[in-house]
Design a protein around this motif. Structure first.
Motif, PDB file in Angstrom:
ATOM      1  N   SER B  22       0.865  -1.169   0.000  1.00  0.00           N
ATOM      2  CA  SER B  22       0.000   0.000   0.000  1.00  0.00           C
ATOM      3  C   SER B  22       0.906   1.224   0.000  1.00  0.00           C
ATOM      4  O   SER B  22       2.053   1.156   0.444  1.00  0.00           O
ATOM      5  CB  SER B  22      -0.898  -0.020   1.238  1.00  0.00           C
ATOM      6  OG  SER B  22      -0.107  -0.045   2.392  1.00  0.00           O
ATOM      7  N   PRO B  23       0.409   2.334  -0.519  1.00  0.00           N
ATOM      8  CA  PRO B  23       1.285   3.510  -0.647  1.00  0.00           C
ATOM      9  C   PRO B  23       1.856   3.966   0.686  1.00  0.00           C
ATOM     10  O   PRO B  23       1.135   4.013   1.683  1.00  0.00           O
ATOM     11  CB  PRO B  23       0.343   4.571  -1.221  1.00  0.00           C
ATOM     12  CG  PRO B  23      -0.805   3.826  -1.781  1.00  0.00           C
ATOM     13  CD  PRO B  23      -0.931   2.553  -1.014  1.00  0.00           C
ATOM     14  N   ARG B  24       3.142   4.275   0.704  1.00  0.00           N
ATOM     15  CA  ARG B  24       3.784   4.824   1.907  1.00  0.00           C
ATOM     16  C   ARG B  24       3.810   6.335   1.757  1.00  0.00           C
ATOM     17  O   ARG B  24       4.840   6.925   1.407  1.00  0.00           O
ATOM     18  CB  ARG B  24       5.195   4.294   2.024  1.00  0.00           C
ATOM     19  CG  ARG B  24       5.263   2.808   2.194  1.00  0.00           C
ATOM     20  CD  ARG B  24       6.694   2.380   2.121  1.00  0.00           C
ATOM     21  NE  ARG B  24       6.838   0.975   2.451  1.00  0.00           N
ATOM     22  CZ  ARG B  24       7.987   0.336   2.435  1.00  0.00           C
ATOM     23  NH1 ARG B  24       9.088   0.978   2.128  1.00  0.00           N
ATOM     24  NH2 ARG B  24       8.044  -0.931   2.715  1.00  0.00           N
ATOM     25  N   THR B  25       2.675   6.957   2.030  1.00  0.00           N
ATOM     26  CA  THR B  25       2.562   8.386   1.758  1.00  0.00           C
ATOM     27  C   THR B  25       3.434   9.222   2.686  1.00  0.00           C
ATOM     28  O   THR B  25       4.022  10.218   2.257  1.00  0.00           O
ATOM     29  CB  THR B  25       1.098   8.839   1.857  1.00  0.00           C
ATOM     30  OG1 THR B  25       0.560   8.351   3.082  1.00  0.00           O
ATOM     31  CG2 THR B  25       0.267   8.297   0.717  1.00  0.00           C
ATOM     32  N   VAL B  26       3.496   8.818   3.963  1.00  0.00           N
ATOM     33  CA  VAL B  26       4.311   9.590   4.913  1.00  0.00           C
ATOM     34  C   VAL B  26       5.775   9.542   4.490  1.00  0.00           C
ATOM     35  O   VAL B  26       6.491  10.554   4.500  1.00  0.00           O
ATOM     36  CB  VAL B  26       4.124   9.049   6.342  1.00  0.00           C
ATOM     37  CG1 VAL B  26       5.075   9.736   7.311  1.00  0.00           C
ATOM     38  CG2 VAL B  26       2.678   9.245   6.791  1.00  0.00           C
ATOM     39  N   MET B  27       6.221   8.339   4.089  1.00  0.00           N
ATOM     40  CA  MET B  27       7.596   8.186   3.625  1.00  0.00           C
ATOM     41  C   MET B  27       7.841   9.048   2.382  1.00  0.00           C
ATOM     42  O   MET B  27       8.882   9.708   2.264  1.00  0.00           O
ATOM     43  CB  MET B  27       7.845   6.704   3.296  1.00  0.00           C
ATOM     44  CG  MET B  27       9.218   6.420   2.744  1.00  0.00           C
ATOM     45  SD  MET B  27      10.500   6.774   3.931  1.00  0.00           S
ATOM     46  CE  MET B  27      10.094   5.567   5.183  1.00  0.00           C
ATOM     47  N   GLY B  96       5.179   3.388  -3.800  1.00  0.00           N
ATOM     48  CA  GLY B  96       3.919   2.709  -4.083  1.00  0.00           C
ATOM     49  C   GLY B  96       2.746   3.616  -4.384  1.00  0.00           C
ATOM     50  O   GLY B  96       1.608   3.147  -4.493  1.00  0.00           O
ATOM     51  N   VAL B  97       2.985   4.924  -4.519  1.00  0.00           N
ATOM     52  CA  VAL B  97       1.895   5.853  -4.829  1.00  0.00           C
ATOM     53  C   VAL B  97       1.628   5.788  -6.328  1.00  0.00           C
ATOM     54  O   VAL B  97       2.568   5.704  -7.126  1.00  0.00           O
ATOM     55  CB  VAL B  97       2.284   7.290  -4.407  1.00  0.00           C
ATOM     56  CG1 VAL B  97       1.146   8.260  -4.664  1.00  0.00           C
ATOM     57  CG2 VAL B  97       2.677   7.313  -2.938  1.00  0.00           C
ATOM     58  N   ASP B  98       0.355   5.827  -6.735  1.00  0.00           N
ATOM     59  CA  ASP B  98       0.066   5.675  -8.165  1.00  0.00           C
ATOM     60  C   ASP B  98       0.317   6.988  -8.918  1.00  0.00           C
ATOM     61  O   ASP B  98       0.648   8.019  -8.330  1.00  0.00           O
ATOM     62  CB  ASP B  98      -1.354   5.131  -8.399  1.00  0.00           C
ATOM     63  CG  ASP B  98      -2.450   6.154  -8.118  1.00  0.00           C
ATOM     64  OD1 ASP B  98      -2.154   7.363  -8.088  1.00  0.00           O
ATOM     65  OD2 ASP B  98      -3.609   5.746  -7.920  1.00  0.00           O
TER      66      ASP B  98
END
Lengths: 195, 444
Positions: B22-27, B96-98
Motif C-alpha cells: 500500500s502507498p507509503r505516503t508519509v515516507m 507505491g503511490v500511483d
C-alpha cells in the motif's frame, strides 16, 4: 449451501452502499465573492495589491467516485486600479479559462482542486479620445479547495477558497511598458452547485 | 535537521524491507522534504552558494511578493528543473503511490522549493517546468528504470542493472538499496515488462546548415536513441504512460541535443480491436527539449488526437498515421532579441498540431514522414509571437541481425513577429546518416 446463499443474499443486499460524494454525473456551479489581487512584474521592486470582485462558472463530469474533471471560467474586476500612485487606470479585469480536476479525499464535502489553462488581462484607462485599453493573454493556473454543503440530492451550497495565477505578458500604458506581468488572485466565494 | 530527518526515514525504511503493497505516503512526503533540505544544505554548506541561505525573513518576503520570471539558462530551466521534478514524482512512485496521486508531490515539492529553498524570488517558470516536466520525465524514468532492473537477476549483472537505472531514478534506486532490493530475489513490478517495445540506437554523422555558423554545412557525430514503450494497438489503455515514446539525440557538437517524450494519459478504441483498420483516440502528455547552437525550443504540452493503423498482408506489416492537436502549457523558444535580462529566450503558452505517416512491422518504423507546427505567444521576454514548423523524413533499411542503415532529413523553420521590431524568419535544414541497431519485443 444453496439455502445459506439464499439466506445470506438479502443481508448482503441490505448492507449500506458507500455514500457517493455530492457531485456525480454532469454538474455545474456558479459562484461569487470578494478577491484580492497581487500584481508583480519584471524589474518591479514591489508588488501592487488591490481588492475586487470575483465570479466563476464551473461545469464538468465525473471521472471516478472521488475525481471530477471540468471547465472553469473565472474573472476578477477592480474599478480603481493603478500600478503606481501616478497612474490613472480605472478598471482592471483578469480572467482565466482552465481545465480543472477536483478531488474529494473523503466521502464528505471537502475537496481540493487544481487546473491549468489560458488567461487574459485587460486594463482600461482614460485616453486622448475617451477610454483606451491595454490587454494581454497568457497562462492561467488555479489551486484551491472548498466544501460542498448538500442541501438536496441535486443542489449544494459550496464554499470556495482558491488562488489564480495569471501571466499575461506586457501591459502598455501611456508613456511606459510594464514587462511580464503576473497577477495572483486570492478568492473566497460562495457557489451554488447543481447536478 | 537533514541528518535527523534522514535517520528517521532510514529507520522506517529499513524496518519494512519488502516492496510496498500500500502507498507509503508519509515516507514519500518525508523524502520530498528531504530532497529539498538536502539540496539546499549541500548548496549552502558545501558549495557556499549565497542563494541557498534562505531563512524565515526571506520566506516572509517571498510569501508577500509572490511569483516572478527568472533568468536561468535554457538547459537549467528546460531540462534540469524537469529532472529535479522527476525526483519528487519518483519519491512518491517508488513508495507505491500511483501516477495521479504522485502529481501533487511534484507540484508541492517544487512549490516549497521555490518559496523556501532559495533566496531568489519564487519563479513561475521554474514551478511550471519542475511540476509538469517532472511528471512526464518522472513517470518515463520510473518505467524505463523498472524495465532495466530485474528482481529475478543475480550477481554482477543484477548490480549493473541497478547502476544503469540509477541516473534515471536515483530516488527509486536509493529506496531499493535501503530495502535490500538490489540483491533480493522477487517478482518484478508490472512496469518491468511493457509487452511490446522497440528500442533503436543509431550512431553516425549529422550534417547541418547554419548550426555552427550562418554559412556552410557543418559535419558532426551524432547518437540517436528511440524507445517505443508499449503499443497502443496491441494493448488496451490501463494506466497513464503504459504507452510512451522517447527520442534522445547526443551530438559531438553541443552534447545533449534533444530529449522528446510523449506518454499516453488516456486512450480508447474508436472501433473494434480486431478490425484490420484500427483507430485509437489518445490524450498524451508531452515533454520537448531541443537545444543546439542554432535554436532552442522546449516545453510542456498536452495533445489529443487519433492514431490509426492499416494492416498490410499477414506478416505484421502495416501503415500507421497520427494526427494530433496540442496545447502548450508553457513553452520556451530562443530568437534574436528575445529574453529577459541575461536570459535569451521567451516563455509562453501556445497551440499546435502534428501529423505522421509511417510504414512499420510489429511497431518498428522503417519509413516515417512527419510534420509539426507550433505557435507560442510570449508572456515573458520579448513582446512577440513565434511560429515554428518542423518536417522530416526518416528511412531505415534493415540489413542483418537487427542492424541497418538509416537516413534522416529534417527542416526546422521559425518565424517571429515582434511588436516593436521587424519580423524574423530562419530555416535550419539538417541530415543524418546512421548505423542503427533495433531490438523489439512484440506480443500480439
Amino acid at each position: 449451501m444453496a439455502l445459506c446463499t439464499l439466506l445470506a443474499a438479502p443481508a448482503w443486499a441490505q448492507q449500506p452502499r458507500p455514500r457517493r460524494p455530492h457531485r456525480s454525473g454532469l454538474w455545474g456551479e456558479i459562484g461569487f465573492g470578494p478577491g484580492r489581487v497581487r500584481v508583480a512584474c519584471s524589474g518591479c521592486t514591489d508588488v501592487v495589491v488591490a481588492s475586487g470582485t470575483t465570479g466563476y462558472v464551473r461545469i464538468g463530469g465525473t471521472a471516478s467516485d472521488r475525481v471530477l474533471i471540468g471547465f472553469e471560467a473565472f474573472a476578477f474586476l477592480h474599478r480603481a486600479f493603478a500600478f503606481s500612485p501616478g497612474d490613472s487606470i480605472r478598471t482592471a479585469e483578469t480572467a482565466t479559462a482552465t481545465v480543472v480536476v477536483i478531488w474529494f479525499p473523503s466521502r464528505r464535502g471537502l475537496f481540493v482542486k487544481g487546473g491549468v489553462g489560458i488567461a487574459g488581462g485587460q486594463f482600461i484607462f482614460p485616453g486622448t479620445t475617451g477610454a483606451d485599453t491595454s490587454s494581454g493573454a497568457g497562462i492561467g493556473l488555479t489551486f484551491g479547495g472548498g466544501w460542498d454543503f448538500a442541501i438536496s440530492r441535486k443542489f449544494a451550497v459550496t464554499m470556495n477558497f482558491a488562488a489564480y495565477v495569471t501571466a499575461v505578458g506586457d501591459v502598455v500604458l501611456p508613456g511606459r511598458r510594464i514587462d511580464d506581468v503576473i497577477a495572483t488572485m486570492y478568492q473566497g466565494a460562495i457557489g451554488f452547485t447543481f447536478r | 535537521m537533514t541528518a535527523s530527518l534522514l535517520a528517521v526515514l532510514l529507520v522506517v525504511q529499513v524496518d519494512s524491507a519488502q516492496a510496498p503493497r500500500s502507498p507509503r505516503t508519509v515516507m514519500a512526503i518525508g523524502q520530498v522534504a528531504l530532497i529539498n533540505t538536502f539540496v539546499n544544505r549541500v548548496d549552502a554548506w558545501v558549495f557556499k552558494q549565497d542563494w541557498a541561505r534562505s531563512g524565515t525573513r526571506v520566506w516572509g518576503q517571498h510569501l508577500r511578493l509572490g511569483w516572478e520570471w527568472d533568468e536561468d539558462a535554457f538547459t537549467t530551466n528546460m531540462f534540469a528543473h524537469p529532472y529535479h521534478g522527476g525526483l519528487y514524482f519518483n519519491a512518491a512512485r517508488s513508495n507505491g503511490v500511483d501516477f495521479f496521486q504522485s502529481v501533487p508531490y511534484a507540484i508541492m515539492g517544487s512549490w516549497t522549493w521555490e518559496y523556501f529553498g532559495e533566496k531568489y524570488r519564487p519563479s513561475l517558470n521554474d514551478w511550471f517546468m519542475t511540476s509538469f516536466g517532472g511528471i512526464t520525465l518522472g513517470e518515463m524514468f520510473h518505467r524505463v528504470s523498472s524495465t532495466i532492473r530485474d528482481n529475478g537477476a543475480r550477481g554482477r549483472g543484477r548490480t549493473l542493472r541497478e547502476l544503469a537505472a540509477l541516473p534515471m531514478d536515483p530516488i527509486g534506486g536509493f529506496n531499493r538499496l535501503l530495502r535490500g532490493q538490489w540483491k533480493g530475489i522477487g517478482p518484478n513490478p508490472a512496469e518491468h515488462d511493457p509487452d511490446n517495445y522497440v528500442l533503436r540506437v543509431g550512431a553516425g554523422l549529422r550534417f547541418a546548415e547554419g548550426l555552427i555558423s550562418d554559412s556552410g554545412v557543418a559535419k558532426m557525430g551524432a547518437v540517436v536513441v528511440d524507445l517505443l514503450y508499449g503499443d497502443q494497438f496491441a494493448q488496451e489503455y490501463k494506466t497513464p504512460f503504459d504507452v510512451f515514446n522517447v527520442r534522445l539525440i547526443l551530438n559531438s557538437n553541443g552534447g545533449f541535443n534533444m530529449l522528446r517524450a510523449s506518454g499516453r494519459l488516456y486512450g480508447t478504441n474508436l472501433n473494434s480491436a480486431t478490425a484490420r483498420v484500427r483507430h485509437v483516440l489518445a490524450i498524451n502528455q508531452r515533454y520537448d527539449y531541443v537545444k543546439n547552437p542554432a535554436h532552442s525550443i522546449g516545453g510542456q504540452s498536452v495533445e489529443i488526437g487519433v492514431n490509426s493503423r492499416w494492416r498490410v498482408g499477414s506478416r505484421g506489416y502495416g501503415l500507421r498515421t497520427a494526427l494530433f492537436l496540442d496545447g502548450i502549457l508553457m513553452g520556451a523558444i530562443d530568437a534574436p532579441g528575445t529574453g529577459l535580462g541575461e536570459r535569451n529566450y521567451d516563455f509562453g503558452p501556445g497551440v499546435g498540431a502534428r501529423w505522421e505517416l509511417a510504414v512499420e512491422r510489429h511497431g518498428a518504423r522503417f519509413l516515417r514522414i512527419f510534420g509539426q507546427g507550433e505557435y507560442i505567444h510570449a508572456v515573458s521576454g520579448a513582446s512577440a509571437d513565434h511560429v515554428v514548423d518542423v518536417s522530416g523524413v526518416e528511412l531505415t533499411i534493415p540489413i542483418t541481425h537487427g542492424f541497418g542503415i538509416a537516413g534522416h532529413t529534417y527542416v526546422f523553420n521559425r518565424r517571429s513577429r515582434y511588436s516593436d521590431r521587424p519580423r524574423d524568419s530562419r530555416d535550419y535544414p539538417e541530415a543524418r546518416i546512421l548505423l542503427v541497431w533495433t531490438k523489439a519485443g512484440f506480443k500480439p
